[in-house]
Design a protein around this motif. Structure first.
Motif, PDB file in Angstrom:
ATOM      1  N   PRO A  65      15.743   4.963 -13.618  1.00  0.00           N
ATOM      2  CA  PRO A  65      16.774   4.175 -14.306  1.00  0.00           C
ATOM      3  C   PRO A  65      18.130   4.177 -13.611  1.00  0.00           C
ATOM      4  O   PRO A  65      18.829   3.159 -13.623  1.00  0.00           O
ATOM      5  N   ALA A  66      18.521   5.298 -13.020  1.00  0.00           N
ATOM      6  CA  ALA A  66      19.860   5.381 -12.433  1.00  0.00           C
ATOM      7  C   ALA A  66      20.064   4.355 -11.333  1.00  0.00           C
ATOM      8  O   ALA A  66      21.164   3.814 -11.167  1.00  0.00           O
ATOM      9  N   THR A  67      19.008   4.081 -10.576  1.00  0.00           N
ATOM     10  CA  THR A  67      19.105   3.110  -9.479  1.00  0.00           C
ATOM     11  C   THR A  67      18.450   1.773  -9.826  1.00  0.00           C
ATOM     12  O   THR A  67      18.382   0.885  -8.976  1.00  0.00           O
ATOM     13  N   ARG A  68      17.939   1.655 -11.069  1.00  0.00           N
ATOM     14  CA  ARG A  68      17.241   0.429 -11.519  1.00  0.00           C
ATOM     15  C   ARG A  68      16.080   0.098 -10.569  1.00  0.00           C
ATOM     16  O   ARG A  68      15.816  -1.071 -10.263  1.00  0.00           O
ATOM     17  N   THR A  69      15.378   1.120 -10.120  1.00  0.00           N
ATOM     18  CA  THR A  69      14.381   0.950  -9.068  1.00  0.00           C
ATOM     19  C   THR A  69      12.967   1.228  -9.561  1.00  0.00           C
ATOM     20  O   THR A  69      12.719   2.233 -10.243  1.00  0.00           O
ATOM     21  N   ALA A  70      12.050   0.347  -9.208  1.00  0.00           N
ATOM     22  CA  ALA A  70      10.614   0.570  -9.392  1.00  0.00           C
ATOM     23  C   ALA A  70       9.973   0.615  -8.015  1.00  0.00           C
ATOM     24  O   ALA A  70      10.252  -0.233  -7.164  1.00  0.00           O
ATOM     25  N   ARG A  71       9.132   1.607  -7.803  1.00  0.00           N
ATOM     26  CA  ARG A  71       8.347   1.674  -6.567  1.00  0.00           C
ATOM     27  C   ARG A  71       6.874   1.557  -6.953  1.00  0.00           C
ATOM     28  O   ARG A  71       6.402   2.279  -7.846  1.00  0.00           O
ATOM     29  N   ILE A  72       6.175   0.657  -6.302  1.00  0.00           N
ATOM     30  CA  ILE A  72       4.770   0.414  -6.622  1.00  0.00           C
ATOM     31  C   ILE A  72       3.947   0.669  -5.374  1.00  0.00           C
ATOM     32  O   ILE A  72       4.195   0.074  -4.318  1.00  0.00           O
ATOM     33  N   LEU A  73       2.967   1.554  -5.509  1.00  0.00           N
ATOM     34  CA  LEU A  73       2.041   1.847  -4.425  1.00  0.00           C
ATOM     35  C   LEU A  73       0.723   1.155  -4.730  1.00  0.00           C
ATOM     36  O   LEU A  73       0.130   1.388  -5.780  1.00  0.00           O
ATOM     37  N   ASP A  74       0.281   0.323  -3.812  1.00  0.00           N
ATOM     38  CA  ASP A  74      -0.999  -0.366  -3.963  1.00  0.00           C
ATOM     39  C   ASP A  74      -2.093   0.642  -3.587  1.00  0.00           C
ATOM     40  O   ASP A  74      -2.736   0.534  -2.548  1.00  0.00           O
ATOM     41  N   GLY A  75      -2.268   1.635  -4.453  1.00  0.00           N
ATOM     42  CA  GLY A  75      -3.218   2.690  -4.174  1.00  0.00           C
ATOM     43  C   GLY A  75      -3.132   3.798  -5.200  1.00  0.00           C
ATOM     44  O   GLY A  75      -2.346   3.741  -6.152  1.00  0.00           O
ATOM     45  N   THR A  76      -3.932   4.820  -5.008  1.00  0.00           N
ATOM     46  CA  THR A  76      -3.990   5.961  -5.908  1.00  0.00           C
ATOM     47  C   THR A  76      -2.926   6.978  -5.519  1.00  0.00           C
ATOM     48  O   THR A  76      -2.348   6.908  -4.430  1.00  0.00           O
ATOM     49  N   PRO A  77      -2.678   7.981  -6.378  1.00  0.00           N
ATOM     50  CA  PRO A  77      -1.748   9.036  -5.970  1.00  0.00           C
ATOM     51  C   PRO A  77      -2.162   9.743  -4.681  1.00  0.00           C
ATOM     52  O   PRO A  77      -1.311  10.213  -3.924  1.00  0.00           O
ATOM     53  N   ALA A  78      -3.472   9.804  -4.430  1.00  0.00           N
ATOM     54  CA  ALA A  78      -3.947  10.436  -3.199  1.00  0.00           C
ATOM     55  C   ALA A  78      -3.580   9.627  -1.960  1.00  0.00           C
ATOM     56  O   ALA A  78      -3.644  10.146  -0.838  1.00  0.00           O
ATOM     57  N   ASP A  79      -3.187   8.357  -2.132  1.00  0.00           N
ATOM     58  CA  ASP A  79      -2.793   7.510  -1.008  1.00  0.00           C
ATOM     59  C   ASP A  79      -1.321   7.651  -0.644  1.00  0.00           C
ATOM     60  O   ASP A  79      -0.853   7.029   0.319  1.00  0.00           O
ATOM     61  N   ILE A  80      -0.579   8.443  -1.429  1.00  0.00           N
ATOM     62  CA  ILE A  80       0.837   8.640  -1.132  1.00  0.00           C
ATOM     63  C   ILE A  80       0.971   9.251   0.268  1.00  0.00           C
ATOM     64  O   ILE A  80       0.320  10.241   0.597  1.00  0.00           O
ATOM     65  N   GLY A  81       1.799   8.651   1.079  1.00  0.00           N
ATOM     66  CA  GLY A  81       1.979   9.123   2.448  1.00  0.00           C
ATOM     67  C   GLY A  81       1.213   8.312   3.463  1.00  0.00           C
ATOM     68  O   GLY A  81       1.606   8.242   4.637  1.00  0.00           O
ATOM     69  N   SER A  82       0.111   7.692   3.014  1.00  0.00           N
ATOM     70  CA  SER A  82      -0.673   6.869   3.943  1.00  0.00           C
ATOM     71  C   SER A  82      -0.477   5.379   3.695  1.00  0.00           C
ATOM     72  O   SER A  82      -0.917   4.558   4.498  1.00  0.00           O
TER      73      SER A  82
END
Length: 365
Positions: free
Chosen positions: A339-356
């Motif tokens: 909320p502080a930055t009014r930002t949404a980040r969407i990963l087209d993948g599962t949590p295990a895909d974070i970083g890749s």
């Protein structure tokens, strides 16, 4: 791991108009192929659940009538989407009420999601609030969702939703964020505001958690769900059901949600066969992880709490593609909200895909 089918380029929709019908037309025109494709998949799911086309249309039109009474602007936007996509209006209404229509099914259970909202000390000592969730749904819908930037209403908002559906998960230009999970109650059905439509209304209209709760409490409800609502200074988790709206406040700075009721009154009528024991196992696993790990101080720390592997409850949900339609669940997306930055980040993948995989970063206002 079983790969999830994904489009080469995830669609992003920008719809900017003060007139909600015009905003809907802009959305529909961008999905003249994508909305019919979503209708086709949901028609298959409705049929699998034993819901006839005539019943789908009747339920969709009833939902549309309720939307028109509660929020004419939301009705106008649905009408605009249908016009822009070149499909009948009730077809778009059925997409928006898909959760409520599928509540009549005994063979197609709803999907499962996991949400965490955290209030943590900021760099200046003042608390900051942020959230993360998985969106778990039928793998057949993996190509039929998009990111959204909606502008022209009381508040602009950004986030994720499905083709033809007004809203789901996001944050608005006033700094009000909303995560969304589905729950199940024996009295669920048609007759109230569809949960996805209510989520969009909250994101467009509410400037704070207090305003969001007021909107939700004013809505006629005939189905169940959960909204995790948070802004820069406040956070609340709601059990929404046909028997009422029930609030929970952060425990040790954290709100945690899977797919079962957390308050007693709606819990008495819960469809426990939909999610249990899976929902309870995921809830207990993530709660224990949060208790044993260093308290998350960033949204990335929080997102890592949703990464699970073999032998652990499926917070990271991977599909079994050899199973039939209606039984192939997958974490189609991972979403963080700040909320502080009014930002949404969407990963087209599962949590295990974070970083890749790369996050798609959207800012409202």
């Amino acid at each position: 791991m079983t790969p999830i089918p994904r489009p080469e380029h995830r669609p992003h929709v920008e719809a900017a108009a003060t007139d909600p019908h015009d905003r809907g037309v802009a959305r529909g025109e961008q999905f003249r192929d994508g909305i019919p494709a979503a209708i086709e998949v949901y028609d298959r799911l409705f049929a699998l659940g034993g819901i006839t086309p005539a019943q789908v249309r009747q339920d969709a039109e009833r939902a549309l009538d309720t939307i028109g009474v509660f929020r004419p602007a939301a009705h106008a936007e649905i009408e605009g989407i249908a016009h822009g996509a070149g499909v009948e209006q009730w077809r778009v209404a059925a997409l928006n009420a898909r959760t409520e229509i599928l509540a009549n099914s005994t063979t197609v259970p709803p999907g499962e999601c996991t949400t965490i909202v955290r209030r943590a000390p900021g760099s200046e000592g003042a608390p900051r609030t942020f959230g993360v969730q998985t969106w778990d749904w039928h793998v057949e819908l993996s190509a039929l969702w998009h990111t959204l930037d909606s502008r022209g209403g009381a508040h602009d908002f950004v986030g994720l939703t499905e083709n033809g559906i007004l809203g789901k998960i996001g944050v608005n230009s006033a700094g009000l964020a909303l995560h969304f999970n589905i729950l199940g109650h024996v009295r669920d059905g048609i007759g109230g505001i569809p949960m996805h439509v209510l989520a969009a209304i909250v994101l467009e209209e509410a400037g704070s958690v207090a305003e969001a709760v007021e909107i939700v409490r004013s809505a006629p409800l005939a189905s169940s769900g959960s909204f995790a609502l948070f802004d820069e200074t406040d956070a609340v988790l709601l059990d929404l059901s046909p028997v009422g709206v029930f609030e929970m406040r952060p425990e040790h700075g954290t709100l945690l949600r899977t797919n079962h009721f957390l308050t007693p009154a709606p819990g008495e009528g819960e469809k426990t066969w939909l999610y249990q024991p899976d929902s309870g196992q995921r809830y207990d696993f993530v709660r224990a992880r949060l208790a044993s790990w260093q308290p998350p101080t960033t949204v990335d720390d929080l997102a890592n709490c949703l990464v699970t592997g073999e032998g652990e409850p499926p917070v990271t949900c991977l599909p079994e593609l050899d199973k039939p339609l209606g039984q192939r669940w997958a974490s189609l997306a991972t979403i963080t909200l700040e909320p502080a930055t009014r930002t949404a980040r969407i990963l087209d993948g599962t949590p295990a895909d974070i970083g890749s995989r790369d996050w798609r970063v959207l800012t409202a206002g």
